[in-house]
Write a protein that holds these residues in place. Structure first.
Motif, PDB file in Angstrom:
ATOM      1  N   LYS A 586       0.850  -1.595   0.155  1.00 46.82           N
ATOM      2  CA  LYS A 586       0.317   0.385  -0.212  1.00 46.82           C
ATOM      3  C   LYS A 586       0.435   1.541  -0.287  1.00 46.82           C
ATOM      4  CE  LYS A 586      -4.556  -1.158   2.270  1.00 46.82           C
ATOM      5  NZ  LYS A 586      -5.565  -1.024   3.734  1.00 46.82           N
ATOM      6  N   ALA A 587       1.477   1.376   0.534  1.00 46.22           N
ATOM      7  CA  ALA A 587       3.101   2.515   0.804  1.00 46.22           C
ATOM      8  C   ALA A 587       3.300   2.714  -0.338  1.00 46.22           C
ATOM      9  CB  ALA A 587       3.388   1.496   2.449  1.00 46.22           C
ATOM     10  N   LEU A 588       4.268   1.642  -1.354  1.00 42.33           N
ATOM     11  CA  LEU A 588       4.982   1.488  -2.132  1.00 42.33           C
ATOM     12  C   LEU A 588       3.831   1.954  -3.364  1.00 42.33           C
ATOM     13  CD1 LEU A 588       6.979  -1.036  -2.449  1.00 42.33           C
ATOM     14  CD2 LEU A 588       7.800   1.343  -1.608  1.00 42.33           C
ATOM     15  N   LYS A 589       2.626   1.382  -3.458  1.00 41.92           N
ATOM     16  CA  LYS A 589       1.512   2.172  -4.716  1.00 41.92           C
ATOM     17  C   LYS A 589       1.161   3.510  -4.132  1.00 41.92           C
ATOM     18  CE  LYS A 589      -0.229  -2.328  -5.556  1.00 41.92           C
ATOM     19  NZ  LYS A 589      -1.313  -3.116  -5.098  1.00 41.92           N
ATOM     20  N   CYS A 590       1.983   4.193  -3.335  1.00 40.92           N
ATOM     21  CA  CYS A 590       1.183   5.636  -3.456  1.00 40.92           C
ATOM     22  C   CYS A 590       2.414   6.443  -4.686  1.00 40.92           C
ATOM     23  CB  CYS A 590       1.804   6.254  -1.868  1.00 40.92           C
ATOM     24  SG  CYS A 590       0.521   5.861  -0.681  1.00 40.92           S
ATOM     25  N   LEU A 591       3.076   5.231  -4.855  1.00 40.06           N
ATOM     26  CA  LEU A 591       4.798   6.189  -5.461  1.00 40.06           C
ATOM     27  C   LEU A 591       3.621   6.962  -6.865  1.00 40.06           C
ATOM     28  CD1 LEU A 591       7.552   3.445  -5.587  1.00 40.06           C
ATOM     29  CD2 LEU A 591       7.277   5.887  -4.710  1.00 40.06           C
ATOM     30  N   SER A 592       2.017   6.645  -7.016  1.00 41.71           N
ATOM     31  CA  SER A 592       1.428   7.179  -8.879  1.00 41.71           C
ATOM     32  C   SER A 592       1.317   8.075  -7.959  1.00 41.71           C
ATOM     33  CB  SER A 592       0.848   5.981  -7.993  1.00 41.71           C
ATOM     34  OG  SER A 592      -0.492   5.806  -6.853  1.00 41.71           O
ATOM     35  N   LEU A 593       2.092   8.760  -6.824  1.00 38.02           N
ATOM     36  CA  LEU A 593       1.977  10.500  -7.125  1.00 38.02           C
ATOM     37  C   LEU A 593       2.811  10.892  -7.781  1.00 38.02           C
ATOM     38  CD1 LEU A 593       0.694  10.803  -2.846  1.00 38.02           C
ATOM     39  CD2 LEU A 593      -0.742  11.471  -4.486  1.00 38.02           C
TER      40      LEU A 593
END
Length: 790
Positions: A586-593
């Motif tokens: 979940k944390a790494l998927k925030c790289l979509s920012l």
């Protein structure tokens, strides 16, 4: 009583900082400008006298050109100094509290006026106020005594010593060059540098040591230790101030190091500084002589009690461990996550994932392979042994020169750290064994080198070692591309995270068809063993156990399937699932920012689904959906000439990212995650600089303080601060130095008096001699006259 900074969002106080603190001026006009720039609405009703008496601003809020350090004891402001440096947005990340300094909201026009005011106020405008300001408005250090000549001399001397120690640390020069067997004849590098500085004209050192015998030691071991401690603590405190200002950080540990027969764990901090630059700096060595529960307690005490950090702000952890220490560090990671759920355990960005996975497999045969790989690094660092390996590769691949040349080129770099390390190792096994045999038979190597070659050869000629290498190579083929992408750019990391399901699916498919896969892998291992002339047997210990149990003949292939292939595939699957758990993903998927990732996804991203990982850290979580929508619209409808930022660091450097406080907070916390690579040159991470220090300095000469200076090259520090700190910590040394200076002055006066007395005595003797000569001449002349008369 400590002084607290009155600036909003500034928590500095005089007891925790070496910064100067300045009173508000009593001049009403200047004081009004200070208050306006601070944006403290609650200070506007106070008089300039009240503000001067009760409120301070620290030096961080003034342009450095406005601050004058007149001496190590005294720091003053220029008469026209106006505070212009404030962080007026950091409070948005935190929930409001009763004690927070209230910030007055201003328009864009007001903000522009504040920025321009620092340069708009001229000396002429404030010159009329100068006399009153000099009488009433002084710095927080106004009561400090003026230094005597002896004190100034002492501080110049200490500053010269600190300059020498900093040079030793930065250049990886040990205090003592251990080249002699007799301890009395060791070459003292510190002594030599002091002598060099004296000969080069350093007046402070010359005055101190000019009458010291050249064969005596300038500094005692105690003094050296005190000076080094001050250096180390000053550099560390400067770095910790940056960490505290940034708030969020991650822990990274390195390979164990032995100091004084005690193992220590190197500890690094990863954080984003106030300039939005990702940093990873060395913090300290933690003793490793206790169980995992005690080690966790030591880490907490070190970070919170000694260094003033909060574990609640730790957002990630990564541990590099090998051998028997692997299970201990995994237990430490679990215990930390149980206490602090947001301290996400991830692999480290500067270790290949396949190596990390192998190090974490708790099987003796796998650990032997990994320890042998580690031994190659030091063994082939010697040019002679490296040349022998190149010759062995050339001889073995005479019929396939292209492959031989490729392997020779691969071995010229850090091949033991690559993602494809097991593929290379398998190709190199026959040449490696040939190389070890040649070294053992050669007379050009020392007994120690030949002994190491014998040990390595014994490992390589073990069939279990060959089988384990083949199994690791084939199983980790499925994670190799995944791991390489994790160390790539932000876009690569994002797609790697989304490909994890496919990686696990492939590994589980292997596990479901283990019979077929193992048969092929075992045949590959037998073929390699035949080339190396290694018998295909099971370990001797297992055979002995079978005989003791009266078991029938052992099936070699079945043994290696049960004790190598199955455990390795199960262990790798478990490790991948643990390191990339649901919360980590979940944390790494925030790289979509990151705008480039958003563009690749056609701006159809759903960061809101993952926001709960950091929801408690966001300044305005209730406005997150609307803010994310505006963030996507901003980049979707950008101009054609606008390029999408490709990394977190590039995005954080955008001037308008501050208008998206939740996005800004997300990106800063993501940056600290250990799995994401650091920007900068390859080989320039803190862990690599620490390893370079250990490689360049003999183990007997390792020094913790010099290691701190060598590794933290990006940390800014002031030599005057070191001098001040030393004088505060060791005032008795200052008194002794002053007493010595007085004694030297008295001795000089006595010598001068004696010289004058000797000069006077010589002058009197000369006068008497002249008088006697005249008397003798007169007597002679009289005698001659008498003789002529006769």
């Amino acid at each position: 009583m400590p002084n607290f900074c009155a600036a909003p969002n500034c928590t500095r106080k005089s007891t925790q900082s070496d910064l100067a603190f300045f009173r508000f001026p009593r001049d009403p006009e200047r004081c009004r400008i200070w208050v306006e720039n601070c944006r403290r609405a609650d200070l506007e009703a106070k008089t300039s006298d009240q503000l001067n008496k009760h409120y301070r601003l620290c030096a961080k809020h003034f342009d450095p050109a406005m601050v004058c350090k007149t001496s190590p004891y005294r720091t003053v402001l220029k008469d026209t100094a106006i505070p212009t440096i404030f962080d007026l947005t950091i409070h948005l990340r935190y929930p409001p509290t009763r004690h927070r300094k209230r910030i007055k909201e201003l328009t864009e026009e007001d903000l522009q006026k504040i920025k321009e005011r620092g340069s708009a106020i001229s000396i002429d405008q404030l010159h009329a106020k100068k006399v009153a300001a000099m009488e009433d408005s002084t710095s927080a250090n106004e009561d400090e005594p003026q230094m005597s000549t002896e004190e100034k001399t002492l501080r110049e001397y200490l500053k010269s010593l600190f300059e020498i120690l900093v040079l030793l640390g930065k250049r990886n020069i040990p205090l003592v060059a251990d080249k002699a067997t007799d301890a009395e004849h060791l070459s003292n590098n510190l002594q030599a540098l002091i002598e060099y500085r004296i000969n080069a004209g350093d007046e402070a050192l010359k005055k101190r040591f000019e009458r010291t015998a050249v064969n005596t030691e300038y500094l005692s071991a105690t003094q050296q230790s005190q000076l080094l401690d001050v250096c180390e603590n000053t550099v560390r405190e400067e770095m910790l101030m940056e960490v505290r200002e940034s708030r969020f950080f991650s822990l990274v540990t390195g390979d164990l190091v032995t100091f004084g027969e005690v193992k220590h764990l190197p500890l690094f901090l990863r954080f984003v500084n106030q300039q939005n630059v990702l940093r990873e700096e060395f913090l300290d060595f933690v003793p490793f002589d206790s169980d995992e529960f005690s080690l966790v307690d030591k880490l907490e005490a070190l970070l919170t009690e000694r260094f003033g950090l909060s574990m609640e702000d730790c957002r990630g952890q990564a541990h590099k461990a090998t051998g028997t220490n692997t299970n201990k560090m995994k237990a430490v990671a679990v215990l930390l996550m149980e206490k602090y759920s947001q301290t996400l355990h991830m692999p480290c960005s500067h270790i290949a994932l396949n190596i990390h996975l192998s190090n974490n497999l708790p099987y003796p045969n796998v650990q032997i392979v990994m320890e042998t790989l580690n031994s190659f690094r030091s063994f082939f660092k010697n040019p002679l042994t490296h040349n022998e390996l190149q010759k062995a590769i050339s001889n073995h691949f005479q019929k396939n020169e292209e492959k031989g040349a490729a392997l020779q080129e691969a071995c010229s770099s850090e091949w033991t750290k690559q993602h494809s390390v097991f593929d290379l190792l398998l190709d190199l096994l026959p040449p490696l064994l040939l190389c070890m045999d040649n070294i053992r038979e050669s007379g050009h190597f020392t007994d120690a080198v030949r002994s190491d070659a014998y040990t390595i050869a014994e490992m390589l000629s073990d069939f279990e070692f060959i089988v384990t290498t083949v199994i690791l190579k084939n199983v980790l083929t499925f994670t190799r591309a995944f791991g390489r992408n994790l160390q790539g750019e932000t876009l690569d990391v994002f797609f790697a995270v989304n490909s994890l399901t496919a990686v696990l699916h492939s590994l589980n498919e292997v596990n479901d068809n283990i019979e077929v896969y193992h048969e092929f892998w075992y045949e590959e291992a037998v073929a390699v063993a035949n080339v190396m002339e290694v018998p295909t047997t099971v370990p001797r210990l297992f055979l002995r156990q079978q005989r003791a149990a009266n078991e029938s003949e052992v099936n070699v292939e079945a043994y290696y399937k049960e004790y190598v292939t199955v455990p390795v595939i199960h262990g790798v699957i478990q490790e991948v699932e643990d390191m990339f758990s649901e919360i980590n993903l979940k944390a790494l998927k925030c790289l979509s920012l990151v705008p480039a990732v958003m563009g690749q996804m056609k701006f159809n991203t759903t960061e809101e689904n993952y926001a709960d990982v950091y929801s408690s850290d966001l300044p305005n979580p209730e406005t997150l959906p609307a803010e994310l929508h505006c963030w996507r619209i901003k980049w979707k409808h950008r101009g054609k000439e606008v390029r999408l930022p490709t990394t977190i660091q590039e995005t954080l450097q955008l001037p308008d990212v501050k208008f998206f406080p939740n996005v800004n907070a997300f990106l800063k916390m993501l940056s600290t995650l250990p799995v994401l690579k650091l920007d900068g040159k390859e080989g320039d991470t803190a862990s690599e600089r620490l390893q370079a220090y250990f490689d360049g300095v003999p183990p007997k000469q390792w020094n913790k303080s010099l290691a701190m200076l060598s590794v933290n090259t990006q940390v800014n520090y002031d030599l005057d601060v070191m001098v001040d700190k030393y004088c505060r910590l060791y005032p008795e040394d200052e008194q002794e130095a002053e007493a010595e200076a007085e004694m030297e002055a008295e001795a000089e006066a006595e010598m001068e008096a004696e010289a004058e007395a000797e000069a006077e005595a010589e002058a009197e003797a000369e006068t008497e001699a002249e008088a006697e000569a005249e008397t003798e001449k007169e007597a002679k002349d009289t005698a001659e006259e008498d003789a002529m008369k006769e």
